[in-house]
Design an enzyme around this catalytic site. Sequence first.
Site, PDB file in Angstrom:
ATOM      1  N   HIS A  12      -8.663   5.206   2.279  1.00  0.00           N
ATOM      2  CA  HIS A  12      -9.006   4.624   3.579  1.00  0.00           C
ATOM      3  C   HIS A  12      -9.319   3.153   3.389  1.00  0.00           C
ATOM      4  O   HIS A  12      -9.888   2.774   2.375  1.00  0.00           O
ATOM      5  CB  HIS A  12     -10.217   5.348   4.195  1.00  0.00           C
ATOM      6  CG  HIS A  12     -10.347   5.105   5.654  1.00  0.00           C
ATOM      7  ND1 HIS A  12     -11.003   4.018   6.158  1.00  0.00           N
ATOM      8  CD2 HIS A  12      -9.860   5.799   6.711  1.00  0.00           C
ATOM      9  CE1 HIS A  12     -10.938   4.054   7.480  1.00  0.00           C
ATOM     10  NE2 HIS A  12     -10.234   5.126   7.833  1.00  0.00           N
ATOM     11  N   ASP A  45      -7.741  13.190   7.896  1.00  0.00           N
ATOM     12  CA  ASP A  45      -6.430  13.785   8.140  1.00  0.00           C
ATOM     13  C   ASP A  45      -6.050  14.828   7.110  1.00  0.00           C
ATOM     14  O   ASP A  45      -5.118  15.600   7.307  1.00  0.00           O
ATOM     15  CB  ASP A  45      -5.355  12.688   8.168  1.00  0.00           C
ATOM     16  CG  ASP A  45      -5.557  11.805   9.366  1.00  0.00           C
ATOM     17  OD1 ASP A  45      -5.891  12.343  10.430  1.00  0.00           O
ATOM     18  OD2 ASP A  45      -5.407  10.587   9.237  1.00  0.00           O
TER      19      ASP A  45
HETATM   20  N1  CMC Z   1      -2.210   7.739  -2.840  1.00  0.00           N
HETATM   21  C1  CMC Z   1      -2.041   7.057  -3.995  1.00  0.00           C
HETATM   22  N2  CMC Z   1      -2.480   5.785  -4.180  1.00  0.00           N
HETATM   23  C2  CMC Z   1      -3.103   5.187  -3.162  1.00  0.00           C
HETATM   24  C3  CMC Z   1      -3.320   5.848  -1.930  1.00  0.00           C
HETATM   25  C4  CMC Z   1      -2.850   7.165  -1.783  1.00  0.00           C
HETATM   26  N3  CMC Z   1      -3.017   7.817  -0.646  1.00  0.00           N
HETATM   27  N4  CMC Z   1      -3.978   5.013  -1.088  1.00  0.00           N
HETATM   28  C5  CMC Z   1      -4.159   3.868  -1.755  1.00  0.00           C
HETATM   29  N5  CMC Z   1      -3.653   3.965  -3.016  1.00  0.00           N
HETATM   30  C6  CMC Z   1      -3.704   2.956  -4.057  1.00  0.00           C
HETATM   31  C7  CMC Z   1      -2.677   1.865  -3.798  1.00  0.00           C
HETATM   32  O1  CMC Z   1      -1.459   2.125  -4.457  1.00  0.00           O
HETATM   33  C8  CMC Z   1      -3.382   0.648  -4.353  1.00  0.00           C
HETATM   34  O2  CMC Z   1      -3.214   0.634  -5.749  1.00  0.00           O
HETATM   35  P1  CMC Z   1      -3.094  -0.782  -6.542  1.00  0.00           P
HETATM   36  O3  CMC Z   1      -4.397  -1.496  -6.300  1.00  0.00           O
HETATM   37  O4  CMC Z   1      -2.879  -0.376  -7.968  1.00  0.00           O
HETATM   38  O5  CMC Z   1      -1.925  -1.486  -5.938  1.00  0.00           O
HETATM   39  C9  CMC Z   1      -4.859   0.888  -4.076  1.00  0.00           C
HETATM   40  O6  CMC Z   1      -4.988   2.322  -3.977  1.00  0.00           O
HETATM   41  C10 CMC Z   1      -5.338   0.260  -2.765  1.00  0.00           C
HETATM   42  O7  CMC Z   1      -4.442   0.628  -1.726  1.00  0.00           O
HETATM   43  P2  CMC Z   1      -4.098  -0.279  -0.472  1.00  0.00           P
HETATM   44  O8  CMC Z   1      -2.801   0.156   0.105  1.00  0.00           O
HETATM   45  O9  CMC Z   1      -4.253  -1.716  -0.841  1.00  0.00           O
HETATM   46  O10 CMC Z   1      -5.298   0.117   0.478  1.00  0.00           O
HETATM   47  P3  CMC Z   1      -5.328  -0.083   2.025  1.00  0.00           P
HETATM   48  O11 CMC Z   1      -6.746  -0.243   2.383  1.00  0.00           O
HETATM   49  O12 CMC Z   1      -4.383  -1.154   2.457  1.00  0.00           O
HETATM   50  O13 CMC Z   1      -4.719   1.298   2.576  1.00  0.00           O
HETATM   51  C11 CMC Z   1      -4.451   3.404   3.550  1.00  0.00           C
HETATM   52  C12 CMC Z   1      -5.439   2.281   3.201  1.00  0.00           C
HETATM   53  C13 CMC Z   1      -5.189   4.460   4.403  1.00  0.00           C
HETATM   54  C14 CMC Z   1      -3.282   2.861   4.403  1.00  0.00           C
HETATM   55  C15 CMC Z   1      -3.919   4.039   2.228  1.00  0.00           C
HETATM   56  O14 CMC Z   1      -4.979   4.568   1.475  1.00  0.00           O
HETATM   57  C16 CMC Z   1      -2.848   5.120   2.486  1.00  0.00           C
HETATM   58  O15 CMC Z   1      -1.676   4.781   2.633  1.00  0.00           O
HETATM   59  N6  CMC Z   1      -3.265   6.430   2.545  1.00  0.00           N
HETATM   60  C17 CMC Z   1      -2.357   7.485   2.881  1.00  0.00           C
HETATM   61  C18 CMC Z   1      -2.184   7.539   4.401  1.00  0.00           C
HETATM   62  C19 CMC Z   1      -3.392   8.106   5.099  1.00  0.00           C
HETATM   63  O16 CMC Z   1      -3.939   9.125   4.704  1.00  0.00           O
HETATM   64  N7  CMC Z   1      -3.792   7.444   6.199  1.00  0.00           N
HETATM   65  C20 CMC Z   1      -4.882   7.926   7.060  1.00  0.00           C
HETATM   66  C21 CMC Z   1      -6.048   7.006   7.111  1.00  0.00           C
HETATM   67  S1  CMC Z   1      -7.456   7.779   7.913  1.00  0.00           S
HETATM   68  C22 CMC Z   1      -7.008   8.002   9.563  1.00  0.00           C
HETATM   69  C23 CMC Z   1      -6.690   6.758  10.290  1.00  0.00           C
HETATM   70  O17 CMC Z   1      -7.333   5.724  10.101  1.00  0.00           O
HETATM   71  O18 CMC Z   1      -5.797   6.784  11.139  1.00  0.00           O
END
Ligand code: CMC
Length: 430
Positions: A306, A364
């Site tokens: 998240h 989720d």
């Molecule tokens: N699985 C594997 N690795 C992950 C995941 C994941 N679900 N989420 C983040 N990471 C890793 C990512 O690869 C990155 O690694 P590095 O620093 O080595 O490049 C690190 O963690 C930080 O990720 P980020 O993409 O910079 O983080 P963010 O804050 O931009 O993304 C997120 C947040 C929710 C989009 C992401 O965690 C994700 O894509 N999760 C899966 C989708 C999901 O479950 N979304 C629902 C969110 S809750 C409900 C809502 O808000 O609608």
Amino acid sequence: MSLPTSTLTVNGRAVEMPTKAGTIGPSVIDISKLYAQTGQFTYDPGFTSTASCESKITYIDGDEGVLLYRGYPIEQLAEHGDFLETCYLLLYGELPTAAQKADFDYRVTRHTMVHDQMNRFFQGFRRDAHPMAVMVASVGALSAFYHDSTDITDEKQRMIASMRMIAKMPTLAAMAYKYTIGQPFIYPKNDLDYTSNFLRMCFAVPCEEYQANPVLSRALDRIFILHADHEQNASTSTVRLAGSSGANPFACIAAGIACLWGPAHGGANEAALKMLAEIGTPERVSEYVAKAKDKNDPFRLMGFGHRVYKNYDPRARIMQKTTHEVLSELGIKDDPLLDVAMELEQIALKDEYFIEKKLYPNIDFYSGITLKAMGFPTSMFTVLFALARTVGWISQWAEMIEDPSQKIGRPRQLYTGAPKRDYVTMAQRG
Ligand code: CMC
């Protein structure tokens, strides 16, 4: 409370900037005069360090895993209240008295029917349309049906539009579902509570009596409470930005629904369930965890991580309990998806990669399993999220409109395209 100013040195020149404090949470450095003073912008794609507004509605402490609506912890609201009470709280800022609650419930209930011509509007969609596509269109279309509540300068019209959307969203969501499965629309029934009425509109058929299961009804109502608001997330920011131009509230909420649809946001519950089904058995979990950790593989564990929570999502904890309640009520003892989910959660929570990056299950992760057990198809999951989030969007939109300092949202950019160049005629191009 007045805070010391912050000093930024830009091109050797010190610039003083005011610091503003909230009631809780980090203070902010007010950079609104930075461009006028220095000719430079700040750069923060994805808004990871930027507060886009001041708000009194929802507070999240992502490190501690805290979520408060108007100051009240989500756990307490989910345990003691119902969804319409949460709606009242988000909209008006205080918990209702018994009389206020009864009046609010009455007003919402009296707006549940949609204009009958909406039925014909629905007939234009293909039968296999994704219900989120139908929701974006039909909520936007409400502005074509309710001209008497689109004047955003009129406080009374703003409130009528708000009540209409909270009330009609379940009706439209159920219609979107019924349409895709080829069943007749079921009209709302005003002697039922909000969530039982919604379940009935989704699952009743005209040829049979239908009674909502009170355990499922209570569970879904709690799911709605958990999804009701979440501070300045992508869809809420979309609603605020759309509303900042003066667009009517129905159009703004339609914009929010469109944003919510994405798999990184509300679409994650649908994506999480598809992922659990693809994994199939607990034995294959480690293979998928390895894929998620592989830098060269774009695969991510859906329902994990998240932007704000760097601790267990407090909503996920309540959701997990709700999942077990629903499965036990329905007598589902061995759900293969739940087995995969439990195994995945256990492995991921112990894995160095997930610990180091603070990736915990989010709401989720469990909501998909619960909604599936209740009988909703995956394509409806994000629709249910939109239904619940509508009150949050509306409350945030209203707060923005009522803010006297509000102006159109207009981010700037770092331009990296071609510098000025002269037009070349077609004949001269190589
Ligand atoms: N699985 C594997 N690795 C992950 C995941 C994941 N679900 N989420 C983040 N990471 C890793 C990512 O690869 C990155 O690694 P590095 O620093 O080595 O490049 C690190 O963690 C930080 O990720 P980020 O993409 O910079 O983080 P963010 O804050 O931009 O993304 C997120 C947040 C929710 C989009 C992401 O965690 C994700 O894509 N999760 C899966 C989708 C999901 O479950 N979304 C629902 C969110 S809750 C409900 C809502 O808000 O609608």
